[in-house]
Design an enzyme around this catalytic site. Sequence first.
Site, PDB file in Angstrom:
ATOM      1  CG  HIS A  11      -1.944   1.070   1.221  1.00 19.16           C
ATOM      2  ND1 HIS A  11      -3.275   0.839   0.975  1.00 19.16           N
ATOM      3  CD2 HIS A  11      -1.822   2.398   1.397  1.00 19.16           C
ATOM      4  CE1 HIS A  11      -3.923   1.989   1.011  1.00 19.16           C
ATOM      5  NE2 HIS A  11      -3.050   2.955   1.281  1.00 19.16           N
ATOM      6  CG  ASP A  68       9.034   5.019  11.955  1.00 27.11           C
ATOM      7  OD1 ASP A  68       8.322   4.045  11.663  1.00 27.11           O
ATOM      8  OD2 ASP A  68       9.180   5.400  13.134  1.00 27.11           O
ATOM      9  CE1 TYR A 149      -4.442   5.167  15.651  1.00 22.51           C
ATOM     10  CE2 TYR A 149      -2.541   4.964  14.206  1.00 22.51           C
ATOM     11  CZ  TYR A 149      -3.171   4.680  15.399  1.00 22.51           C
ATOM     12  OH  TYR A 149      -2.546   3.917  16.346  1.00 22.51           O
ATOM     13  CG  HIS A 175       2.011  12.004   6.873  1.00 20.97           C
ATOM     14  ND1 HIS A 175       0.782  11.818   6.284  1.00 20.97           N
ATOM     15  CD2 HIS A 175       2.333  10.792   7.396  1.00 20.97           C
ATOM     16  CE1 HIS A 175       0.387  10.579   6.474  1.00 20.97           C
ATOM     17  NE2 HIS A 175       1.304   9.940   7.136  1.00 20.97           N
TER      18      HIS A 175
HETATM   19  P1  IMP Z   1       4.557   3.540   8.963  1.00 19.39           P
HETATM   20  O1  IMP Z   1       5.804   3.848   9.731  1.00 19.39           O
HETATM   21  O2  IMP Z   1       4.404   4.407   7.744  1.00 19.39           O
HETATM   22  O3  IMP Z   1       4.390   2.079   8.666  1.00 19.39           O
HETATM   23  O4  IMP Z   1       3.324   3.965   9.858  1.00 19.39           O
HETATM   24  C1  IMP Z   1       3.140   3.449  11.164  1.00 19.39           C
HETATM   25  C2  IMP Z   1       1.681   3.556  11.528  1.00 19.39           C
HETATM   26  O5  IMP Z   1       1.278   4.929  11.551  1.00 19.39           O
HETATM   27  C3  IMP Z   1       0.733   2.874  10.541  1.00 19.39           C
HETATM   28  O6  IMP Z   1       0.564   1.510  10.851  1.00 19.39           O
HETATM   29  C4  IMP Z   1      -0.545   3.662  10.786  1.00 19.39           C
HETATM   30  O7  IMP Z   1      -1.217   3.181  11.926  1.00 19.39           O
HETATM   31  C5  IMP Z   1      -0.035   5.069  11.066  1.00 19.39           C
HETATM   32  N1  IMP Z   1      -0.011   5.858   9.817  1.00 19.39           N
HETATM   33  C6  IMP Z   1       1.084   6.278   9.128  1.00 19.39           C
HETATM   34  N2  IMP Z   1       0.727   6.955   8.020  1.00 19.39           N
HETATM   35  C7  IMP Z   1      -0.625   6.959   8.016  1.00 19.39           C
HETATM   36  C8  IMP Z   1      -1.591   7.514   7.106  1.00 19.39           C
HETATM   37  O8  IMP Z   1      -1.294   8.114   6.056  1.00 19.39           O
HETATM   38  N3  IMP Z   1      -2.866   7.311   7.442  1.00 19.39           N
HETATM   39  C9  IMP Z   1      -3.260   6.653   8.565  1.00 19.39           C
HETATM   40  N4  IMP Z   1      -2.416   6.113   9.419  1.00 19.39           N
HETATM   41  C10 IMP Z   1      -1.095   6.272   9.154  1.00 19.39           C
END
Ligand code: IMP
Length: 189
Positions: A11, A68, A149, A175
């Site tokens: 994704h 991250d 979220y 972001h």
């Molecule tokens: P990651 O480090 O990008 O894998 O994000 C860690 C966690 O932050 C994910 O499992 C989500 O729970 C949350 N997160 C990060 N980016 C998003 C977003 O764009 N939408 C919603 N949740 C996010």
Amino acid sequence: MELVFASSNEHKVNEIRAIIGSAIILKSLNDIACFDDIPETGSTFEENAGQKSRYIFDRYHCDCFADDSGLEIDALNGEPGVYSARYSGSRDFEQNMQLVLDRLEGQNHRTARFRTVISLILNGKEHLFEGSIEGKITLQRSGSKGFGYDPIFQPDGYEISFAEMDPAEKNRISHRAIAVEKLISFLNQ
Ligand code: IMP
């Protein structure tokens, strides 16, 4: 140019491919047959992103980057932060959202932001890029697009949640998009 993105989350890989365009061939961990459980034990997004990119560089000696991200909620002192993926102890998005809603019950101060840090290792040297989007946590879930979220995050200037937004629009303002755009303009320099 070819770059390895230290993620096996298709994704996210596709979201970044859509932003990054065709000038850069983006390979995922699946594409390079890396199925390791890469350690992510830092207490900041910077540490975790750096830990993941260095892990790939040390083993594959290729140009690569890792990201991250997470959600920072002011009334919860920045939580869930680096624990966003497993805030409730499980990776279940529903349970994690429910915990946020429960902890904010009765709270009017609901400002929050999504933040991403990218660690790029190019010719062995690390460069960091950051992106964030300010918003607030809604009172209840709405929408079914996106992930994580998204149903409870309403970006500033919008009356809809990330999960109600057209994915192309989210990719334009998120972001991750901001951090990736900084990465791309650095690579184009
Ligand atoms: P990651 O480090 O990008 O894998 O994000 C860690 C966690 O932050 C994910 O499992 C989500 O729970 C949350 N997160 C990060 N980016 C998003 C977003 O764009 N939408 C919603 N949740 C996010």
